[in-house]
Every structure is written in C-alpha cells, then in structure tokens.
Design an enzyme around this catalytic site. Structure first.
Site, mmCIF file in Angstrom:
data_model
loop_
_atom_site.group_PDB
_atom_site.id
_atom_site.type_symbol
_atom_site.label_atom_id
_atom_site.label_comp_id
_atom_site.label_asym_id
_atom_site.label_seq_id
_atom_site.Cartn_x
_atom_site.Cartn_y
_atom_site.Cartn_z
ATOM 1 N N GLU A 51 0.856 -1.187 0.000
ATOM 2 C CA GLU A 51 0.000 0.000 0.000
ATOM 3 C C GLU A 51 0.892 1.237 0.000
ATOM 4 O O GLU A 51 1.926 1.282 0.653
ATOM 5 C CB GLU A 51 -0.924 0.008 1.219
ATOM 6 C CG GLU A 51 -2.023 -1.041 1.127
ATOM 7 C CD GLU A 51 -3.043 -0.912 2.238
ATOM 8 O OE1 GLU A 51 -3.165 0.184 2.811
ATOM 9 O OE2 GLU A 51 -3.706 -1.925 2.541
ATOM 10 N N CYS A 95 -2.357 -7.184 5.719
ATOM 11 C CA CYS A 95 -1.741 -8.413 5.199
ATOM 12 C C CYS A 95 -0.869 -9.162 6.200
ATOM 13 O O CYS A 95 -1.123 -10.339 6.481
ATOM 14 C CB CYS A 95 -0.951 -8.081 3.945
ATOM 15 S SG CYS A 95 -2.036 -7.531 2.619
HETATM 16 C C1 UDX Z 1 2.747 -5.982 2.656
HETATM 17 C C2 UDX Z 1 3.856 -6.588 1.789
HETATM 18 O O1 UDX Z 1 4.999 -5.742 1.821
HETATM 19 C C3 UDX Z 1 3.369 -6.739 0.348
HETATM 20 O O2 UDX Z 1 4.367 -7.372 -0.427
HETATM 21 C C4 UDX Z 1 2.093 -7.577 0.345
HETATM 22 O O3 UDX Z 1 1.589 -7.693 -0.975
HETATM 23 C C5 UDX Z 1 1.046 -6.955 1.231
HETATM 24 O O4 UDX Z 1 1.542 -6.770 2.572
HETATM 25 P P1 UDX Z 1 1.738 -3.592 3.116
HETATM 26 O O5 UDX Z 1 1.165 -4.273 4.321
HETATM 27 O O6 UDX Z 1 0.842 -2.816 2.219
HETATM 28 O O7 UDX Z 1 2.487 -4.701 2.165
HETATM 29 O O8 UDX Z 1 2.867 -2.575 3.606
HETATM 30 P P2 UDX Z 1 4.385 -2.763 4.064
HETATM 31 O O9 UDX Z 1 5.136 -1.637 3.478
HETATM 32 O O10 UDX Z 1 4.853 -4.124 3.840
HETATM 33 O O11 UDX Z 1 4.320 -2.484 5.672
HETATM 34 C C6 UDX Z 1 3.665 -3.428 6.481
HETATM 35 C C7 UDX Z 1 3.867 -2.998 7.936
HETATM 36 O O12 UDX Z 1 5.245 -3.186 8.316
HETATM 37 C C8 UDX Z 1 3.555 -1.520 8.205
HETATM 38 O O13 UDX Z 1 2.930 -1.415 9.473
HETATM 39 C C9 UDX Z 1 4.925 -0.871 8.237
HETATM 40 O O14 UDX Z 1 4.959 0.298 9.039
HETATM 41 C C10 UDX Z 1 5.763 -1.979 8.855
HETATM 42 N N1 UDX Z 1 7.175 -1.909 8.501
HETATM 43 C C11 UDX Z 1 7.556 -2.091 7.203
HETATM 44 C C12 UDX Z 1 8.109 -1.706 9.512
HETATM 45 O O15 UDX Z 1 7.757 -1.542 10.684
HETATM 46 N N2 UDX Z 1 9.428 -1.675 9.184
HETATM 47 C C13 UDX Z 1 9.861 -1.841 7.895
HETATM 48 O O16 UDX Z 1 11.067 -1.789 7.666
HETATM 49 C C14 UDX Z 1 8.896 -2.045 6.873
#
Ligand code: UDX
Length: 440
Positions: A152, A260
């Site tokens: 997202e 997700c």
């Molecule tokens: C995720 C997957 O990345 C993607 O490939 C899949 O299709 C759907 O789920 P999304 O949930 O949209 O995507 O966002 P993402 O950027 O992955 O972040 C997920 C969560 O992890 C968020 O709460 C974000 O803040 C957290 N996060 C992400 C961290 O805390 N640290 C990071 O380094 C990356």
C-alpha cells in the site's frame, strides 16, 4: 484479450487498472455498488498515489470499465482474476467465503474457455479445490494462482516493477495466456517463475511471513540497543549491507500492522497447525509483534513520568504506514486507546486525513497540520513514518509545546538533529536523549 477482475480492493483495483494500462480491455467488478458508482464518477475509494490519474486515463480510452454486474462481466472474458478479500477468522484461519461466493456467482455465466486466476492470498490447496468445485458443476476451467506483492502506498510502482511474477499453473494454455498478459513486464526482464499451484500459494504466505519476521527481528534488536547504547539505525545499516540480509524492511518501529502481515502470519500458522506442523518462528513473530504495542505504551508512559492523566498528547500519524489512509491493525489504535483510558487528552494529525481514523477516534480532535497539533502539548508522539515528520522544524515545535518531549516510535531523527532543540528525545532503538539542563 478481455480481462475481468473481481474485487476492486487494493489488489484488484490496482491490478485491473495496470492491466488496462498495458493495453488490455478490463472490467473491474465489485459487489459494493457505492464503490463502483464512485469509480464510475472518477472518484477513487482508496488512497493510492497516482491511481486516480491512471483510472481516468484508461477509462477515457475505453479500456477500463467498472461494474457491479458479475455475470455479464465474465461471460466474454478470456481471463478472470479473483482478487476479493480473505480476512482472518477468529481462529486466525483465512475466511474464503467471499471467494466461494464469487465461484457461485460466475459458474453458470463464465466463458468456458476462460482461464480463472486466483490473486487473493489463499491457503495452499485452495486453487485446486476451486477447480474441483467447478468441475463438480460440470465446468472444466483452466485455473492458476498469481499472488500480488504490492505494498500500500507504492502499489502502482510495485505492480509495474515487481521483483518477480509468480504463476502457479497446470496447463500450457494458462501458462501461455498469463505469459501474454504479463509480457509488458517481461520486456523489462522481470523474471516470471512458473510453479505448481501449491508452490505459488505457499510462496505468498512465506514471503509475507518472512518480511513480518524480519521486521520483528530488527524490533527485538532495537530493544537491545535501548539498553546497551547501540543505535538500531546503524545496526540496520551495518547488517543490511550484507547482500544475504538486504537493507529493506529493517526499519525498527511500533510493530507491523496493515491488512496483510497480521492476517497472513496467522493464516500460515493456522494452516501449518492443521497439518500438524509447528512453525515456531512464525508463532513467535505474531506474539512478539502483538506484545510490542504494550512496549510502545510503556515507552510513552515512562517518558511521561508514568502519568498521562490530563496531559495533552499530540499524536503525529495514526495510519498503519505512510502514504495510505488505511487504519487496519494500525499500532496507533491500541496505543491511543491506552492513553485515553489513562486520562490523557489526545489530539491527532495525520496527513491522509483518514476517514477511517476519524471513525475510529470519533471523540478526538484532528488538526490541519503537525504544528497546530502540538500547541500546548505535554508530549509529541510520532507513530507513523510520514515523510513530513522526518523534517519537522523543531524550534517551531518548541514554541508550540508546553513540555519539550518528543517520543518518536519511528526513530526518524539522529541525536545530532535533536541535540540543540531543547527536546528530550525518546525513540525506538536508541537511548533516550536528554538536553544538558535535564541531566540529573
Ligand atoms: C505488505 C507486503 O509488503 C506486500 O508485499 C504484500 O503484498 C502486502 O503486505 P503492506 O502491508 O501494504 O504490504 O505494507 P508494508 O510496506 O509491507 O508495511 C507493512 C507494515 O510493516 C507496516 O505497518 C509498516 O509500518 C511496517 N514496517 C515495514 C516496519 O515496521 N518496518 C519496515 O522496515 C517495513
């Protein structure tokens, strides 16, 4: 080539629009008539940078149509993608009711020569089950599983430039038609991995569970850093330079949220358990991430002298991540509700002006910008890593607040940046910085 995408959520809508951008004729279907009505009027129901432009362009070109009529939308389709939600049930397993409802809705009208492609995240074996279900109704369709990996806030970029395309197929026909559909990406040398159906299904869960585990790992290292004097940002840099580790998904924070990671880690654990297989790393990831919210609450309380009653707390960012208005499983909900239960006065500013957030925090004041939100604040708490929070004018902030306390759950500032600001800086993965005047 005619493509029908069923489900106009993040995955379905972005996939449909991007297939239209490739030049295919696409019908995007959803049973939410108000969502379809908005889309027909050019209003995009999700906060996804750049999506509105692509929708307008492809709708104007006549390549992209929105409909809530599912039967008429599949009868001429060469490919039908199913991208409806598979939310968690109370036991953590995936709720497949929306998928099976689609099968019910399309079985007597779908083009019998079509390829049916599942894009929703489903437990291993589901695609084959669907094929059997259709066969029991006298319909022999080629099926495939094609997981999406878009994030997202970066959905279009992730769809248009994926690291790889995974196609679970079991016929040459499905392989050929999907190769054709993804050919515009193939020319960018994006690898296409053809696998068995089950392999493709499990790869999606394994991917999300691994990413969730990686985030949880750096969050646990951050806990260590806070007591041993190391800096988690520098540890992440140091280990991320190792190509075997990679520098992505090593930002420590309040724990992952979204639609997700929480659901997919639970569904994978539940699926494994039903097969009698333990996946302790996945189980511990779920537990550690859940416990992290309490850790963040305690961090805020400790920084506020273990009492927030009648204190003005300015929250900057409530969505589960930056560049979205999505609040699903956002850490901010537990954190803010805990502060409210302890008598804090909360104000919120989120750059998305998320309607979901206003619905969840009905009785809370929302500000127009970060600085107004900090007027008279006893503490400023950054929960979401919006880009504009990375370069706040701390001296301006200092003029607004009542007490110079910045609690940054995304650790977006270095000590050198806060050193002369007058703020006490509590963050994730670093020791708390106190201005000279406050040292005991
Ligand atoms: C995720 C997957 O990345 C993607 O490939 C899949 O299709 C759907 O789920 P999304 O949930 O949209 O995507 O966002 P993402 O950027 O992955 O972040 C997920 C969560 O992890 C968020 O709460 C974000 O803040 C957290 N996060 C992400 C961290 O805390 N640290 C990071 O380094 C990356």
């Amino acid at each position: 080539m005619k493509i029908t995408v069923i489900g106009a959520g993040y995955v379905g809508l972005v996939s449909g629009v991007c297939f239209a951008e490739f030049g295919f004729n696409v019908i995007c279907v959803d049973n939410n008539t108000s969502k379809i009505k908005s889309l027909k009027n050019g209003c995009v129901p999700i906060y996804e940078p750049g999506l509105d432009t692509l929708i307008m362009k492809n709708s104007a070109a006549g390549r992209l149509i929105f409909s809530s009529e599912i039967s008429s939308s599949v009868k001429d389709a060469d490919i039908v993608f199913i991208a409806v939600g598979t939310p968690s049930k109370s036991d953590g397993s995936a709720d497949l009711s929306h998928i099976y409802q689609v099968i019910e809705d399309i079985h007597d009208s779908v083009n019998k020569n079509a390829v049916l492609v599942i894009k929703s995240t489903v437990p291993v074996g589901t695609t084959r089950t669907i094929k059997q279900l259709l066969s029991n109704k006298g319909i022999e369709l080629d099926v495939a599983f094609n997981p999406e990996f878009l994030k997202e806030g970066a959905a279009i970029e992730d769809f248009m430039r994926p690291d790889r395309i995974i196609l679970g197929v079991e016929s040459e026909k499905a392989k050929d038609i999907l190769s054709h559909v993804y050919r515009p990406l193939y020319v960018f040398n994006i690898p296409i991995v053809f696998t068995e159906l089950e392999t493709a299904e499990l790869s999606k869960y394994a991917s999300n569970a691994f990413l969730a585990m990686k985030i949880t790992f750096i969050n646990e290292i951050a806990n260590l850093c806070e007591v041993c004097g190391a800096d988690v940002k520098e540890v992440a840099l140091a280990i991320g330079l190792d190509k075997r580790i990679g520098d992505q998904f090593l930002q420590a924070g309040p724990g992952y949220g979204g639609s997700c990671f929480p659901k997919d880690t639970s569904a994978l654990e539940n699926f494994a358990r039903k097969l009698g297989i333990q996946v302790p790393l996945v189980t511990e990831t779920i537990i550690s991430n859940r416990d992290r919210r309490d850790k963040m609450i305690n961090k805020i309380l400790n920084a506020c002298g273990n009492d927030v009653k009648n204190k003005n707390i300015s929250i900057l960012g409530v969505t589960f991540k930056a560049n979205t208005d999505d609040m699903r499983d956002s850490p901010s909900v537990d954190i803010i509700n805990s502060m409210i239960s302890r008598g804090a006065n909360i104000r919120i500013y989120d750059p998305s002006f998320s309607e979901q957030a206003k619905e969840i925090f009905k009785n809370i004041n929302f500000s127009k910008n970060a600085y107004d939100n900090c007027n008279d604040a006893d503490a400023v708490v950054i929960i979401t890593d919006w880009p504009e929070f990375k370069a706040l004018n701390l001296s301006e902030l200092g003029k607004r607040v009542k007490n110079h306390l910045l609690i940054d759950l995304r650790s977006m500032y270095s000590i050198s940046e806060v050193r002369n600001s007058g703020f006490t800086y509590s963050s994730v993965g670093k020791k708390t910085f106190k201005p000279e005047s406050q040292h005991e």
